[in-house]
Design an enzyme around this catalytic site. Structure first.
Site, PDB file in Angstrom:
ATOM      1  N   ASP A   5       9.984  -9.763   1.197  1.00  0.00           N
ATOM      2  CA  ASP A   5       9.507  -9.795  -0.193  1.00  0.00           C
ATOM      3  C   ASP A   5      10.400  -8.907  -1.071  1.00  0.00           C
ATOM      4  OD1 ASP A   5       8.042 -10.436  -2.392  1.00  0.00           O
ATOM      5  OD2 ASP A   5       6.376  -9.095  -1.933  1.00  0.00           O
ATOM      6  N   GLY A   8      -0.802  -6.195  -4.754  1.00  0.00           N
ATOM      7  CA  GLY A   8      -1.655  -7.071  -3.976  1.00  0.00           C
ATOM      8  C   GLY A   8      -2.510  -6.337  -2.965  1.00  0.00           C
TER       9      GLY A   8
END
Ligand code: NAG
Ligand code: NAG
Ligand code: NAG
Ligand code: NAG
Ligand code: NAG
Ligand code: NAG
Ligand code: NAG
Ligand code: NAG
Ligand code: NAG
Ligand code: NAG
Ligand code: NAG
Ligand code: NAG
Length: 835
Positions: A765, A647
């Site tokens: 995460d 990302g």
């Protein structure tokens, strides 16, 4: 005739013989008292003969036929023994051989502070005229005989400081003329007799330090003469009876260190003569009644260590005589009483470990008699700079773990008596005031966990009494002042997690008292000083520095690093000048680096090229060389070196000239886009570099230039857990033992981040793509792009980040409860939940 007159007079004891209207010549030794005298003589000499030789020696004046001249004996004018006072005489023996029936005129028996042992003979009840009985400070034991209840004339009964056990006999309660009952420091048990209220003449009731159980009888309110009552250090239970409010003469009330529960009765406000109120160390609950404000003469109010709570009544501001206010370790909320020192009487003020909010009381500014102030472990908020005044007597100041901010007040330098200063764990900024160096009596100084920057003032070296110095977890830079060498008494020194630089070899050489040292995570270099604190130190307290060398295992030996450093330095300058656009920021020292960078650009020759060189090194890599090598090795980040895309950017495998492989995560854009606050960013990176753990990927470096921003990590051969799970071939080799080991590794890493790091870090995460494996399938948690340092005052911890379905429960918790939860609580929540 003479005998008769005298005998009659003696019946009314108050009148001595010569007080009669008859002429004093009548008071000749009367022959009829010969018999009494002989009996008294016999009783005393018998007792003496049973004492040990040392005691008999002490009583050597006890010879001849006239006891009135003996040590410790007083007679009435008729020659009868009325007082036996052998206090402080080192007499060793028992009372058993003292025939009380032969001493019927005794009014006072005082044997305090001797070495008497055994129990009290019940025959002591025969001393019918006794008004004072003092057997305190001996080794007497057994129970208190109920027969003492027949000593109806008794005014003072002092049995304190012995080994008496058993209960307080009910019969004591019929001693209606008793003014003082001192039974403290024994081993008495049982209940306080319910009839104790009958002691209506009692002024002093001291039962301190026994094993008395049960409740405080409500009849206590009937002891209307009571001036001082101390029931402390027992095992009393139940509530404080509200009848206590009837004791209008009470001056001193101490029930501390019991197991009392329930509320503080509001009737306490009727004790208008009260000076001392000690209720600390109990289980009292509920709020402080507002009636407390009526206690205008109250000097000491000790309520610490209870379960009290709620808001403090505003009426507390009316306590204008208060010198000592102790509220620590309760559950109070709201603000501290702002006018608590409006009369400037306050000396000691503790309110630590509650949930107080708001500012430090403004009246403290002019509270010049303060000795001790302890307000730590609350949520006090406000600018500290002008909140404090000048306190010539102050010796303890503890404001740690609050939310105070501003600069450390320079006025603290005028606190000549200060011995302990602890303002750790706030958000204080600016530099350490030079004036602190004037606090010459300081023994303990803790400024850790703030945002202090600039260098450590040289004058700290003047604090020659200092034993503990903790400046860790700040942004202090520059060298450790050489004057530290004068801190001869320093035992514990913690400078870890700062940006301190330079050599330490000479600074510590004279610190002879030093036993514990932590200089980890700074920019220090050069040889370790040869003092025992360093010789004994572990690598943990040295790690995270630039170029320390020396005898400790796993540090480089000294000679090698020095020559190597010089070679690199020349290369560095050659490489650096063409790439001036590069602003290479180090993990810990963005601030320092920008200064150094600027210096290097200027033609001004630096006198300490050696140290500048090293300040570019990133955990054993030379920063600018590394930068150039990475650019060169990836041909300016050519796609063929790319091993993954995420990302935030792409990951490249880089084979350095040294043969070592590193993983480089290149960001799409400059970091600044993502990071709003430079300071918060610094803190975050700072904390991330702290996360050094076997199961956390090693972060070697960070670079941000006008062209590129990237992170440099260790390179792991086996890729991510996701890769392995999706690879038909490798998944067969990935057996259950390995899987369990991976899970254990991840759990270890997270546990370390949550419990071992201060402040804690939430990864937010954790997914299979972010768990990398080495050749042994050992897990390494990676990708901290979304991690958050759970720091108080960060406003952004509530924003959700990460991969849905994988995010940690605490992350989701935060998402769902944005409002009203302080970040302190968030940290504890994440600690409790774990992931
Ligand atoms: C009483 O004592 C006096 C003086 O101590 C003495 O002269 C006298 O003989 C004694 N009398 C008796 C009956 O012992
Ligand atoms: C008796 O007491 C006197 C003092 O009262 C003392 O001088 C004398 O030595 C004592 N005699 C004996 C035998 O202890
Ligand atoms: C009792 O004796 C002690 C020590 O000799 C003395 O200090 C104290 O004043 C005496 N007390 C009385 C009431 O005589
Ligand atoms: C107790 O008596 C001794 C002498 O026997 C004296 O030195 C000591 O000070 C006394 N202690 C107290 C507390 O009075
Ligand atoms: C005490 O003296 C009385 C009278 O002389 C005697 O009857 C009694 O036995 C004595 N008591 C003791 C315990 O010696
Ligand atoms: C108690 O004290 C009062 C007043 O001082 C006195 O009249 C009375 O005799 C005392 N009682 C006894 C038993 O001594
Ligand atoms: C207090 O004393 C009064 C009368 O002296 C009595 O009636 C009452 O019961 C006593 N109170 C307690 C709680 O003992
Ligand atoms: C004593 O206290 C009790 C209980 O609080 C109360 O009911 C009573 O009125 C008080 N008596 C006096 C004389 O104050
Ligand atoms: C006590 O404090 C309250 C509130 O601060 C105030 O209104 C009141 O006048 C004070 N009482 C006295 C007796 O001063
Ligand atoms: C306050 O604390 C000091 C010790 O720092 C002590 O000496 C003093 O007696 C205390 N004052 C009060 C009123 O308790
Ligand atoms: C704190 O107060 C001082 C003095 O009033 C002021 O100079 C400073 O700016 C304040 N600091 C903050 C962070 O508000
Ligand atoms: C260092 O370790 C040695 C041996 O374990 C010990 O005797 C010595 O006291 C220690 N020194 C310090 C300053 O802790």
């Amino acid at each position: 005739m003479l005998f008769l007159a005298c005998a009659l007079l003696m019946l009314t004891r108050e009148m001595p013989c010569f007080a009669s209207s008859q002429s004093p010549s009548l008071v000749a030794p009367a022959d009829a008292s010969n018999q009494t005298r002989n009996e008294e003589l016999e009783a005393l000499l018998t007792w003496k003969s049973e004492l040990d030789s040392q005691s008999r020696y002490i009583l050597s004046s006890w010879n001849g036929s006239n006891p009135c001249s003996w040590r410790g004996i007083n007679c009435d004018p008729c020659g009868r023994v009325v007082s036996l006072n052998l206090s402080d005489s080192a007499i060793h023996g028992t009372l058993h051989y003292l025939n009380f029936s032969l001493l019927p005129n005794l009014v006072a028996l005082k044997l305090a502070n001797n070495s008497l042992f055994g129990n009290i003979p019940p025959s002591m009840a025969l001393l019918a005229k006794l008004t004072h009985l003092d057997l305190s400070q001996n080794g007497l034991s057994g129970s208190i005989p109920a027969q003492l209840g027949s000593l109806r004339s008794l005014q003072v009964l002092d049995l304190s400081n012995n080994n008496f056990n058993g209960p307080i006999p009910n019969e004591i309660c019929s001693l209606s003329n008793l003014t003082g009952l001192f039974l403290h420091t024994n081993k008495l048990s049982g209940f306080i007799p319910r009839e104790i209220g009958r002691l209506k003449s009692l002024n002093y009731l001291l039962l301190v330090n026994n094993r008395i159980t049960g409740p405080i009888p409500s009849s206590i309110g009937n002891m209307s003469s009571l001036i001082k009552i101390r029931l402390s250090e027992n095992q009393l239970v139940g509530a404080i009876p509200s009848s206590i409010g009837n004791l209008s003469n009470l001056n001193y009330l101490s029930f501390r260190m019991n197991k009392l529960s329930g509320p503080i009765p509001s009737s306490i406000g009727n004790l208008s003569n009260l000076n001392i109120l000690h209720l600390n160390h109990n289980k009292l609950a509920g709020p402080i009644p507002k009636e407390i404000g009526k206690l205008r003469l109250l000097i000491e109010l000790n309520l610490y260590l209870n379960n009290l709570g709620g808001f403090l009544p505003i009426e507390m501001n009316n306590l204008t005589s208060l010198k000592n206010l102790q509220l620590s370790n309760n559950d109070f909320v709201g603000q501290l009483p702002q006018e608590i020192c409006s009369s400037q009487a306050l000396e000691n003020f503790t309110a630590a470990s509650n949930r107080f909010i708001g500012p430090i009381p403004r009246s403290l500014r002019n509270c010049s008699r303060l000795h001790r102030v302890r307000l730590h472990n609350n949520s006090l908020k406000g600018n500290i700079t002008d909140a404090l005044g000048v306190y010539p007597y102050l010796d303890y100041l503890e404001l740690s773990n609050n939310e105070l901010y501003g600069d450390i007040p320079q006025k603290l330098g005028a606190l000549f008596n200060l011995q302990k200063l602890n303002i750790a764990g706030n958000n204080l900024s600016g530099s350490i005031p030079i004036e602190l160096g004037e606090c010459s009596n300081l023994l303990f100084l803790n400024l850790s966990g703030n945002n202090l920057d600039k260098s450590i003032p040289v004058k700290i070296g003047n604090l020659q009494s200092l034993q503990v110095l903790d400046l860790s977890q700040n942004f202090l830079m520059g060298e450790i002042p050489r004057q530290f060498a004068q801190l001869h008494r320093l035992e514990i020194l913690n400078l870890s997690h700062n940006q301190l630089s330079g050599s330490i070899e000479s600074t510590f050489a004279d610190m002879v008292s030093l036993t514990s040292i932590d200089i980890s995570y700074n920019e220090l270099e050069g040889p370790l000083p040869n003092v025992s604190a360093f010789r004994n130190a572990t690598i943990e307290v040295m790690r995270g520095n630039k170029g320390l060398c020396g005898v400790i295992a796993s540090l480089k030996p000294c000679a090698a690093t020095k020559s190597e450093g010089k070679n690199k330095n020349k290369k560095l300058l050659l490489l650096l000048i063409p790439t001036l656009g590069c602003l290479l920021l180090l993990l810990l020292v963005m601030g320092i680096l920008s200064i150094v960078c600027r210096r290097l650009r200027k033609p001004k020759p630096s006198s300490k090229d050696g140290s500048n060189e090293n300040s570019w090194a990133v955990l054993n890599f030379n920063g600018c060389i590394l930068y150039e090598s990475i650019i060169a090795a990836t041909k300016e980040f050519d796609a063929k070196y790319c091993i993954g895309v995420g990302g935030h950017g792409s990951v490249y495998k880089v084979q350095l000239q040294t043969g070592e492989a590193v993983a480089v995560k290149k960001f799409k854009e400059a970091m600044e886009v993502e990071i709003s606050s430079r300071k918060a960013f610094q803190r975050e990176i700072h904390a991330l570099t702290e996360a050094r753990h076997r199961n956390i990927i090693k972060l070697y470096g960070f670079c941000s230039s006008s062209r590129h921003s990237f992170l440099v990590y260790e390179f792991l051969e086996s890729g991510s857990l996701k890769d392995v799970l999706n690879d038909e071939e490798r998944i067969t080799a990935f057996d259950w033992n390995k899987r369990v080991n991976v899970i254990k590794g991840v759990a270890d890493a997270l546990s370390y981040m949550h419990h071992g790091c201060s402040p804690p870090i939430a990864h937010r995460d954790v997914s299979s793509k972010n768990i990398l494996l080495d050749e042994q399938y050992e897990a390494h948690v990676s990708d901290f792009g979304t991690a958050k340092v759970l720091q108080p005052y960060s406003s952004n911890w509530t924003s959700f980040a990460g991969t849905f379905g994988y995010a940690a429960p605490d992350g989701i918790y935060m998402l769902e409860s944005k409002a009203g939860v302080s970040s302190k609580h968030a940290a504890s929540v994440s600690r409790n939940i774990g992931t």
